[in-house]
Design a protein around this motif. Structure first.
Motif, PDB file in Angstrom:
ATOM      1  N   LEU A   1       0.880  -1.169   0.000  1.00  0.00           N
ATOM      2  CA  LEU A   1       0.000   0.000   0.000  1.00  0.00           C
ATOM      3  C   LEU A   1       0.918   1.219   0.000  1.00  0.00           C
ATOM      4  CD1 LEU A   1      -3.196   0.485   2.101  1.00  0.00           C
ATOM      5  CD2 LEU A   1      -1.446   2.249   2.133  1.00  0.00           C
ATOM      6  N   VAL A   2       0.739   2.086  -0.983  1.00  0.00           N
ATOM      7  CA  VAL A   2       1.610   3.262  -1.122  1.00  0.00           C
ATOM      8  C   VAL A   2       0.753   4.521  -1.044  1.00  0.00           C
ATOM      9  CG1 VAL A   2       3.268   4.458  -2.598  1.00  0.00           C
ATOM     10  CG2 VAL A   2       3.201   1.952  -2.593  1.00  0.00           C
ATOM     11  N   THR A   3       1.003   5.363  -0.057  1.00  0.00           N
ATOM     12  CA  THR A   3       0.304   6.646   0.007  1.00  0.00           C
ATOM     13  C   THR A   3       1.104   7.679  -0.791  1.00  0.00           C
ATOM     14  OG1 THR A   3       1.432   7.349   2.027  1.00  0.00           O
ATOM     15  CG2 THR A   3      -0.656   6.169   2.299  1.00  0.00           C
ATOM     16  N   GLY A   4       0.432   8.724  -1.177  1.00  0.00           N
ATOM     17  CA  GLY A   4       1.115   9.730  -2.001  1.00  0.00           C
ATOM     18  C   GLY A   4       1.578   9.114  -3.300  1.00  0.00           C
ATOM     19  N   ALA A   5       0.773   8.197  -3.831  1.00  0.00           N
ATOM     20  CA  ALA A   5       1.238   7.364  -4.948  1.00  0.00           C
ATOM     21  C   ALA A   5       1.517   8.172  -6.206  1.00  0.00           C
ATOM     22  CB  ALA A   5       0.207   6.274  -5.245  1.00  0.00           C
ATOM     23  N   THR A   6       0.874   9.313  -6.353  1.00  0.00           N
ATOM     24  CA  THR A   6       1.122  10.076  -7.583  1.00  0.00           C
ATOM     25  C   THR A   6       2.225  11.113  -7.397  1.00  0.00           C
ATOM     26  OG1 THR A   6      -0.711  11.507  -6.958  1.00  0.00           O
ATOM     27  CG2 THR A   6      -1.168   9.793  -8.597  1.00  0.00           C
ATOM     28  N   GLY A   7       2.775  11.216  -6.201  1.00  0.00           N
ATOM     29  CA  GLY A   7       3.900  12.132  -5.980  1.00  0.00           C
ATOM     30  C   GLY A   7       5.170  11.569  -6.611  1.00  0.00           C
ATOM     31  N   LEU A   8       6.245  12.333  -6.509  1.00  0.00           N
ATOM     32  CA  LEU A   8       7.509  11.904  -7.143  1.00  0.00           C
ATOM     33  C   LEU A   8       7.985  10.573  -6.592  1.00  0.00           C
ATOM     34  CD1 LEU A   8       9.612  15.188  -7.310  1.00  0.00           C
ATOM     35  CD2 LEU A   8       8.835  13.793  -9.224  1.00  0.00           C
ATOM     36  N   VAL A   9       8.132  10.506  -5.265  1.00  0.00           N
ATOM     37  CA  VAL A   9       8.640   9.271  -4.652  1.00  0.00           C
ATOM     38  C   VAL A   9       7.590   8.170  -4.726  1.00  0.00           C
ATOM     39  CG1 VAL A   9       9.359   8.229  -2.468  1.00  0.00           C
ATOM     40  CG2 VAL A   9      10.267  10.451  -3.140  1.00  0.00           C
ATOM     41  N   GLY A  10       6.331   8.539  -4.492  1.00  0.00           N
ATOM     42  CA  GLY A  10       5.259   7.541  -4.506  1.00  0.00           C
ATOM     43  C   GLY A  10       5.127   6.851  -5.849  1.00  0.00           C
ATOM     44  N   SER A  11       5.176   7.617  -6.946  1.00  0.00           N
ATOM     45  CA  SER A  11       5.000   6.995  -8.263  1.00  0.00           C
ATOM     46  C   SER A  11       6.232   6.180  -8.634  1.00  0.00           C
ATOM     47  CB  SER A  11       4.673   8.042  -9.332  1.00  0.00           C
ATOM     48  OG  SER A  11       5.695   9.002  -9.400  1.00  0.00           O
ATOM     49  N   ALA A  12       7.431   6.699  -8.317  1.00  0.00           N
ATOM     50  CA  ALA A  12       8.657   5.928  -8.619  1.00  0.00           C
ATOM     51  C   ALA A  12       8.658   4.624  -7.827  1.00  0.00           C
ATOM     52  CB  ALA A  12       9.887   6.762  -8.296  1.00  0.00           C
ATOM     53  N   THR A  13       8.207   4.702  -6.575  1.00  0.00           N
ATOM     54  CA  THR A  13       8.161   3.502  -5.728  1.00  0.00           C
ATOM     55  C   THR A  13       7.143   2.501  -6.274  1.00  0.00           C
ATOM     56  OG1 THR A  13       8.807   4.760  -3.784  1.00  0.00           O
ATOM     57  CG2 THR A  13       7.670   2.678  -3.388  1.00  0.00           C
ATOM     58  N   SER A  14       5.986   3.003  -6.670  1.00  0.00           N
ATOM     59  CA  SER A  14       4.949   2.112  -7.198  1.00  0.00           C
ATOM     60  C   SER A  14       5.448   1.381  -8.441  1.00  0.00           C
ATOM     61  CB  SER A  14       3.691   2.912  -7.534  1.00  0.00           C
ATOM     62  OG  SER A  14       3.231   3.569  -6.370  1.00  0.00           O
ATOM     63  N   LEU A  15       6.147   2.100  -9.305  1.00  0.00           N
ATOM     64  CA  LEU A  15       6.657   1.470 -10.532  1.00  0.00           C
ATOM     65  C   LEU A  15       7.772   0.473 -10.221  1.00  0.00           C
ATOM     66  CD1 LEU A  15       6.584   4.520 -12.966  1.00  0.00           C
ATOM     67  CD2 LEU A  15       5.145   2.476 -13.015  1.00  0.00           C
ATOM     68  N   ALA A  16       8.630   0.821  -9.257  1.00  0.00           N
ATOM     69  CA  ALA A  16       9.710  -0.110  -8.879  1.00  0.00           C
ATOM     70  C   ALA A  16       9.110  -1.402  -8.310  1.00  0.00           C
ATOM     71  CB  ALA A  16      10.637   0.544  -7.852  1.00  0.00           C
ATOM     72  N   LEU A  17       8.072  -1.252  -7.500  1.00  0.00           N
ATOM     73  CA  LEU A  17       7.411  -2.434  -6.934  1.00  0.00           C
ATOM     74  C   LEU A  17       6.733  -3.237  -8.038  1.00  0.00           C
ATOM     75  CD1 LEU A  17       5.812  -0.764  -3.782  1.00  0.00           C
ATOM     76  CD2 LEU A  17       7.630  -2.470  -3.749  1.00  0.00           C
ATOM     77  N   ALA A  18       6.093  -2.530  -8.965  1.00  0.00           N
ATOM     78  CA  ALA A  18       5.395  -3.213 -10.069  1.00  0.00           C
ATOM     79  C   ALA A  18       6.381  -4.038 -10.891  1.00  0.00           C
ATOM     80  CB  ALA A  18       4.693  -2.188 -10.943  1.00  0.00           C
ATOM     81  N   ARG A  19       7.539  -3.442 -11.184  1.00  0.00           N
ATOM     82  CA  ARG A  19       8.544  -4.165 -11.987  1.00  0.00           C
ATOM     83  C   ARG A  19       9.027  -5.405 -11.247  1.00  0.00           C
ATOM     84  NH1 ARG A  19       9.972   1.156 -13.731  1.00  0.00           N
ATOM     85  NH2 ARG A  19      11.298   1.470 -11.925  1.00  0.00           N
TER      86      ARG A  19
END
Lengths: 372, 145
Positions: free
Chosen positions: A22-40
Motif C-alpha cells: 500500500l503506497v500513500t502519495g502514490a502520484t507524488g515523485l517518490v510515490g509513483s517511482a516507488t509504485s513502478l519499482a514495486l510493479a517491476r
C-alpha cells in the motif's frame, strides 16, 4: 470422543511470497517511482491518491504495464481517522492482506509563522503522522497474522539542526513520524513487523520550497539542500528495505551531501549533510550514486569523535594523527581497535601503522569492503 | 465465523525455510475453559466462577493462559511442520489477559532451520485485536518420517 475447537481462516505460506503493498502519495515523485519499482518486481499495489485524476489513472496503467497488479483508492488523509480503516479494507478486498506500507504522502511545505501555526500543523501532522499511525493500526492485524510486515516512512533531513525558519509545522510532524518508527520498533520488532525510515533530503525534480523572500530561510536552505537524489534512487531503497530483512526494525537510512547512503543509523547520530554547492532553486544537479555504496565515511567520523570524546560538531574529515586531542600513538591503537570493532574488520600491524589519517582509514575500509 | 477442520500437514526438514508461517483464528469459549479446567484441575475462580470474575478488575472470567498457549501445540503439530514435529523446548510470555469468548489468532513463523540438528526454531503468537497476548519461542525437532 474429542471435540474440535472452532477454527477458521487457516493460512499458510512463506514470507518471500508476500508481495502486496500500500503506497500513500502514490502520484507524488517518490510515490509513483516507488509504485513502478514495486510493479517491476511483481508486487500487487494499492495506490492511495488524493483524487482520481488523469495522473493517477496514468500511473495505474504504467503499473500494470510494468507487470504489477494495482488498484487505485482515493483518500483524504486529513480525515485519517475515518479514512484509514476504509482504505485498508478496500486494499485488502482488492489485493488480499497487505505486507508492505510505504508512507510517501506529503502536503506542500509552507513557510508559516509562529503567530498562526495551528492549521498548518494540523495538516502536516494529519498527513505525515496521524495517517501513518492510523493506517499502520488498520494494517497491523493481518501483518501480525503472518508475522510479516514492513513499514517504510519517508522522513526528512529538515528535522536535523539547524532548524529551517518557518518550517516548524512540517518538521514537528516529520519528527513525530520518526519517533513513531522508534516506538513501533520497540513494540512490534520482535513480532516480525519492521518499521524503517528513509531520510533522503531534497528530491530531484521536486518543487523548490517557498522562501517568501526571507533571506534567513534562503540561507539555511542553501546550506542544507545539497542532495537532489532522484525519486528512482529513493524507490530502489524502498524496495531494498522491503526485501532485505537484515535491515532491522528502527533503521533509518540517511544520505550524505554526495547522496551516499549513511549506514544503518538507528539514531540521528549520522553526519547531517553539509556543503553548499547545491542550488536549491535548480534541482538539476548532483545525481546520486545508486544504493549499494555504504556510509563508511559518516560512520568512521562518528567512531573517531567517540574514541577521542570530541563534540559532535568537531570536523574530523581530513584529520591526521597528532592533529586531534588524544590522537597520539597510544590513541592511535585505541582508534584502530574501535574501527575494527565498528566495521568488523581486522588490520595487520603493518596496515595499522600506515593508517595515519581519516581519509587513509576510509580508503583502507573501502578496499576491505571491495575484497569481501 | 465459518468453521474449518484442520488438516495435518506433513512437511519434512527439506521443505522448511525461515520465513514460512501458519496461522488460524479461533474463539476461546467458556466450554473450552471448562474442558481445560476438567483436564488439568485448574479450577481457579478467575477462570470458572462468573461472580468472582465480575468482581475482578477484568470484569469477567479470563481463559487459562496455558489454554491459549496450548494452541501452539496445535500450530506446530498440525500445521508447521505438522505430523513430523516433536516439540523440544518452549518459552512463553503472557503479556495480555484474554477474556472468555474472545476471538484470537494463533500464529507461528519459522525463525531458523538447523539441518545439523534436524530442528527448527519458531516464533509463536496469540493475538487479539492487533495486540500480542501470548508470545512464545519454540524449538521443534523434525522427525524423518
Amino acid at each position: 470422543m474429542t471435540r474440535s475447537p472452532s477454527i477458521s481462516r487457516v493460512r499458510t505460506g512463506a514470507e518471500d511470497e508476500l508481495k502486496t503493498a500500500l503506497v500513500t502519495g502514490a502520484t507524488g515523485l517518490v510515490g509513483s517511482a516507488t509504485s513502478l519499482a514495486l510493479a517491476r518486481d511483481g508486487w500487487k499495489i494499492a495506490l492511495i491518491c488524493h483524487q482520481k485524476r488523469p495522473a493517477s489513472q496514468a500511473l495505474l496503467r504504467k503499473v500494470r504495464a510494468a507487470g504489477g497488479r494495482g488498484t487505485l483508492i482515493e483518500a483524504e488523509l486529513l480525515d485519517y481517522r475515518r479514512e484509514a480503516p476504509r482504505v485498508v479494507a478496500a486494499a485488502q478486498r482488492a489485493l488480499g492482506p497487505i505486507h508492505l506500507f510505504v508512507h510517501a504522502a506529503a502536503p506542500p511545505v509552507t513557510s508559516s509563522g509562529w503567530q498562526a501555526p495551528s492549521e498548518d500543523l494540523e495538516t502536516q501532522f494529519a498527513v505525515h503522522t496521524g495517517a501513518f499511525l492510523a493506517l499502520t493500526s488498520a494494517l497491523l492485524p493481518e501483518m501480525l497474522r503472518a508475522q510479516s510486515g514492513t513499514l517504510v516512512a519517508l522522513l526528512s533531513q529538515a528535522v536535523l539542526p539547524p532548524a529551517v525558519p518557518g518550517w516548524q509545522s512540517y518538521t514537528i510532524a516529520k519528527a513525530a513520524l520518526a519517533q513513531a518508527i522508534n516506538e513501533f520498533s520497540a513494540a512490534y520488532g520482535h513480532a516480525g513487523i519492521r518499521a524503517l525510515g528513509l531520510m533522503p533530503g531534497a528530491i530531484k525534480g521536486d518543487k523548490p520550497p517557498r522562501t517568501d523572500g526571507d533571506d534567513r530561510v534562503r540561507g539555511v536552505l542553501r546550506a542544507r539542500w545539497p542532495i537532489g537524489l532522484s525519486a528512482e534512487t529513493v524507490a530502489e531503497w524502498v524496495l531494498r528495505l522491503a526485501k532485505d530483512r537484515s535491515f532491522s526494525s528502527g533503521t533509518v537510512i540517511s544520505f550524505d551531501s554526495k547522496g551516499t547512503a549513511v549506514g544503518r543509523c538507528t539514531s540521528w547520530s549520522a553526519d547531517r549533510p553539509s556543503g553548499g554547492e547545491y542550488d536549491f532553486d535548480d534541482h538539476g544537479a548532483g545525481e546520486a550514486p545508486p544504493p549499494g555504496t555504504t556510509g563508511v565515511t559518516a560512520l568512521l567520523h562518528e567512531v573517531v569523535r567517540k574514541t577521542f570524546s570530541l563534540d559532535r560538531g568537531t570536523r574530523v574529515e581530513r584529520a591526521k594523527i597528532g592533529e586531534l586531542d588524544g590522537w597520539d600513538s597510544l590513541g592511535h591503537v585505541k582508534l584502530i581497535m574501535e574501527v575494527e570493532s565498528a566495521f568488523g574488520v581486522r588490520f595487520t600491524a603493518d596496515e595499522a601503522v600506515k593508517l595515519q589519517s581519516v581519509p587513509g582509514i576510509v580508503a583502507a575500509l573501502s578496499r576491505n569492503a571491495r575484497k569481501s | 465465523m465459518s468453521r474449518t477442520t484442520l488438516k495435518v500437514r506433513n512437511l519434512s526438514l527439506d521443505d522448511l525455510q525461515p520465513g514460512m508461517f501458519a496461522c488460524y483464528d479461533t474463539v476461546l469459549s467458556a466450554r473450552d475453559v471448562a474442558a481445560f479446567a476438567g483436564l488439568t484441575g485448574d479450577v481457579s475462580p478467575l477462570h470458572v466462577n462468573r461472580t468472582y470474575g465480575r468482581r475482578t478488575r477484568y470484569r469477567g472470567n479470563l481463559i487459562h493462559g496455558m489454554l491459549a498457549a496450548g494452541h501452539f501445540s496445535t500450530l506446530v503439530g498440525v500445521l508447521l511442520p505438522g505430523r513430523r514435529a516433536l516439540l523440544s523446548r518452549i518459552e512463553i510470555d503472557f503479556s495480555r489477559p484474554i477474556a472468555v469468548g474472545e476471538q484470537v489468532t494463533v500464529s507461528g513463523k519459522i525463525s531458523h532451520v538447523s539441518r545439523m540438528t534436524s530442528a527448527v526454531g519458531l516464533n509463536l503468537l496469540v493475538l487479539s485485536r492487533g495486540e500480542i497476548c501470548v508470545a512464545g519461542r519454540a524449538t521443534v525437532i523434525v522427525r524423518p518420517g
